[in-house]
Scaffold this active site. Structure first.
Site, PDB file in Angstrom:
ATOM      1  N   SER A 252      20.614  25.794  29.779  1.00 27.59           N
ATOM      2  CA  SER A 252      20.718  26.793  28.720  1.00 27.59           C
ATOM      3  C   SER A 252      20.095  28.126  29.150  1.00 27.59           C
ATOM      4  O   SER A 252      20.429  28.637  30.207  1.00 27.59           O
ATOM      5  CB  SER A 252      20.089  26.231  27.449  1.00 27.59           C
ATOM      6  OG  SER A 252      20.665  26.834  26.339  1.00 27.59           O
ATOM      7  N   LYS A 256      20.542  30.105  32.800  1.00 26.97           N
ATOM      8  CA  LYS A 256      20.763  31.530  33.127  1.00 26.97           C
ATOM      9  C   LYS A 256      19.709  31.945  34.158  1.00 26.97           C
ATOM     10  O   LYS A 256      19.977  32.638  35.140  1.00 26.97           O
ATOM     11  CB  LYS A 256      20.615  32.411  31.869  1.00 26.97           C
ATOM     12  CG  LYS A 256      21.404  31.960  30.624  1.00 26.97           C
ATOM     13  CD  LYS A 256      21.151  32.896  29.443  1.00 26.97           C
ATOM     14  CE  LYS A 256      21.280  32.261  28.050  1.00 26.97           C
ATOM     15  NZ  LYS A 256      22.549  31.747  27.637  1.00 26.97           N
ATOM     16  N   TRP A 343      29.601  27.044  21.830  1.00 24.10           N
ATOM     17  CA  TRP A 343      28.805  28.290  21.815  1.00 24.10           C
ATOM     18  C   TRP A 343      28.637  28.845  23.238  1.00 24.10           C
ATOM     19  O   TRP A 343      28.599  30.044  23.455  1.00 24.10           O
ATOM     20  CB  TRP A 343      27.444  27.972  21.173  1.00 24.10           C
ATOM     21  CG  TRP A 343      26.484  29.100  20.984  1.00 24.10           C
ATOM     22  CD1 TRP A 343      25.249  29.212  21.543  1.00 24.10           C
ATOM     23  CD2 TRP A 343      26.644  30.246  20.140  1.00 24.10           C
ATOM     24  NE1 TRP A 343      24.632  30.356  21.109  1.00 24.10           N
ATOM     25  CE2 TRP A 343      25.465  31.005  20.249  1.00 24.10           C
ATOM     26  CE3 TRP A 343      27.667  30.701  19.305  1.00 24.10           C
ATOM     27  CZ2 TRP A 343      25.273  32.215  19.553  1.00 24.10           C
ATOM     28  CZ3 TRP A 343      27.483  31.901  18.611  1.00 24.10           C
ATOM     29  CH2 TRP A 343      26.298  32.640  18.748  1.00 24.10           C
ATOM     30  N   HIS A 393      25.266  20.220  23.641  1.00 26.68           N
ATOM     31  CA  HIS A 393      24.364  21.062  24.428  1.00 26.68           C
ATOM     32  C   HIS A 393      23.095  20.284  24.789  1.00 26.68           C
ATOM     33  O   HIS A 393      22.233  20.070  23.935  1.00 26.68           O
ATOM     34  CB  HIS A 393      24.028  22.268  23.550  1.00 26.68           C
ATOM     35  CG  HIS A 393      23.283  23.363  24.241  1.00 26.68           C
ATOM     36  ND1 HIS A 393      23.852  24.115  25.235  1.00 26.68           N
ATOM     37  CD2 HIS A 393      22.025  23.838  24.071  1.00 26.68           C
ATOM     38  CE1 HIS A 393      22.968  25.011  25.646  1.00 26.68           C
ATOM     39  NE2 HIS A 393      21.848  24.866  24.952  1.00 26.68           N
TER      40      HIS A 393
HETATM   41  C1  GTR Z   1      20.798  29.724  22.068  1.00 29.52           C
HETATM   42  C2  GTR Z   1      21.329  30.914  22.820  1.00 29.52           C
HETATM   43  C3  GTR Z   1      22.026  30.443  24.053  1.00 29.52           C
HETATM   44  C4  GTR Z   1      21.216  29.429  24.831  1.00 29.52           C
HETATM   45  C5  GTR Z   1      20.404  28.495  23.951  1.00 29.52           C
HETATM   46  C6  GTR Z   1      19.234  27.763  24.611  1.00 29.52           C
HETATM   47  O1  GTR Z   1      20.239  30.041  20.858  1.00 29.52           O
HETATM   48  O2  GTR Z   1      22.207  31.595  21.973  1.00 29.52           O
HETATM   49  O3  GTR Z   1      22.375  31.566  24.835  1.00 29.52           O
HETATM   50  O4  GTR Z   1      20.408  30.056  25.752  1.00 29.52           O
HETATM   51  O5  GTR Z   1      19.841  29.128  22.895  1.00 29.52           O
HETATM   52  O6  GTR Z   1      18.614  28.282  25.549  1.00 29.52           O
HETATM   53  O7  GTR Z   1      18.915  26.692  24.146  1.00 29.52           O
END
Ligand code: GTR
Length: 413
Positions: A252, A256, A343, A393
């Protein structure tokens, strides 16, 4: 409810609002990606030398200026201390080592704590999976010997508690990784930049870059990536670890971060993005799921100030995320997606990996052996690896199985 879920729920509730996330493939629209193999002045990149000496530095500069910010150079001398080494932990399968790094010189400046697990039966230097966690090093395994973190925590009263010990164990799969002959190295992101809008002042940044931040200065993702590189500095010094075979991975927002760390620091032989989505592996120009506008609004502390200029004009970005992935070339790259993680735009993650391929080919590497977006649970492993799995996720045992197979394929010939 996690932040991601809240946002997701909010986005669906807003319906027709300006920040509505698109989940309809027919509404993605058309876009043109910048060509990684064409210089900004239009000249084609003809060979590996021109990529190496001209185009790669140009793309790196653009990501620094416009997206993640300029990081500080590495410290001249790494200040660190091995705190302890304990064999026979995790039921006897591991040796645990605790190390402290002071990225800006010894206390009172901040410390980055490194947790290392080596396979108990290791012979010779061991390749390493290095990652960053969301809840403190004591959260990655059920190991009472890892001290509670003293840094800011994202939950509760922002202090570490015993009940969070081991809560990320399913995501880290430490025993599985060790059983396949790899070491695990972990650092905690909260040691480096507390993940909230005001985190900057309590981060490592003001200890390293003096003065007010410039529009192209580093921010949370830049600082977290810097932390991964300092952990790599330590790995190079540890005689038990194989610094030539280090995979940097992240999930997540930390996916990045792993990508940015891997782009900046070519000592990482493998770079793994798990569900990194917007600002990670997913194409920014593809209007599906989270957008540049959304991420900069929810998380203004992640990217450099300049990135906000693109909130309403993503097509003007001089880069897109396939070019970040291309910066990993010719090294090993893995992009993992999850079917229900809309997402993060799973298809956009695949398309970015595929669009990085021409750079791998120019450098004489295989690229990603999948002409089309692969089906669920059909990993494709070239020099670029990709899979999409069922589920949400997260990082799962299935994801790890693929990362380990990919590492074995390339590193255990
Ligand atoms: C979310 C964000 C994503 C992702 C995620 C995470 O809220 O919008 O870009 O990075 O968090 O890191 O769990």
């Amino acid at each position: 409810m996690t932040r991601a879920l809240l946002l997701f729920a909010a986005c669906s509730l807003w319906g027709q609002g300006p920040n509505e996330a698109n989940y309809d493939e027919s509404k993605v629209g058309s876009y043109t990606l910048p060509d990684p193999l064409k210089m900004a002045d239009g000249r084609p990149v003809k060979d590996a030398g021109m990529w190496r000496n001209a185009r790669r530095p140009e793309i790196l500069r653009l990501f620094e200026q416009q997206v993640y910010g300029r990081s500080a150079p590495a410290p001249k001398k790494l200040e660190y201390e091995v705190i302890s080494t304990q064999s026979g932990v995790l039921g006897g399968v591991a040796t645990r080592r605790l190390v402290t790094i002071w990225p800006a010189g010894k206390s009172p400046a901040p410390a980055i704590h490194v947790l290392l697990y080596l396979p108990a039966n290791a012979k010779g230097k061991v390749p390493v999976f290095l990652g960053m966690n969301f809840n403190g090093n004591f959260a990655i395994a059920n190991d009472p010997g890892v001290p509670l973190s003293k840094s800011w925590m994202r939950t509760g009263d922002h202090k570490a508690t015993e009940k969070n010990r081991g809560i990320e164990a399913a995501r880290w799969q430490v025993e599985k990784v060790l059983s396949r002959g790899y070491a695990v190295a972990a650092i905690y992101y909260g040691d480096i930049f507390p993940d909230h809008n005001d985190g900057w002042k309590d981060s490592i940044i003001p200890h390293i870059s003096k003065g007010k931040p410039a529009p192209d200065d580093w921010n949370a993702i830049g600082a977290w990536a810097y932390g991964l590189s300092r952990a790599m500095d330590y790995i190079e010094k540890d005689k038990d670890l194989d610094a030539k075979h280090v995979a940097v991975w992240g999930h997540s927002r930390l996916g990045k971060t792993a990508l940015w760390a891997g782009a900046l620091d070519e000592r990482f032989a493998m770079v793994i993005s798990n569900d990194s989505g917007e600002g990670g592996a997913a194409l920014a120009r593809r209007n599906f799921g989270e957008t540049v506008n959304r991420i900069n609004t929810s998380f203004p502390h992640w990217f450099t100030g300049n990135f906000k200029q693109y909130n309403q004009r993503v097509n003007d970005l001089p880069v897109d995320q396939h070019m970040l992935l291309a910066l990993v070339a010719p090294r090993l790259l893995y992009v993992a997606s999850a079917e229900e993680d809309k997402w993060a735009d799973p298809k956009g993650e695949f398309l970015a990996a595929k669009a990085a391929e021409p750079v791998y080919k120019l450098l004489g590497k295989e690229g990603l052996p999948a002409a089309e977006w692969p089906g669920i649970h059909q990993p494709a492993h070239g020099t670029i690896g990709y899979h999409i799995r069922a589920g949400k996720h997260d990082v799962t045992a299935y994801d790890w199985e693929q990362f380990l197979n990919f590492a074995d394929k390339h590193w255990k010939k």
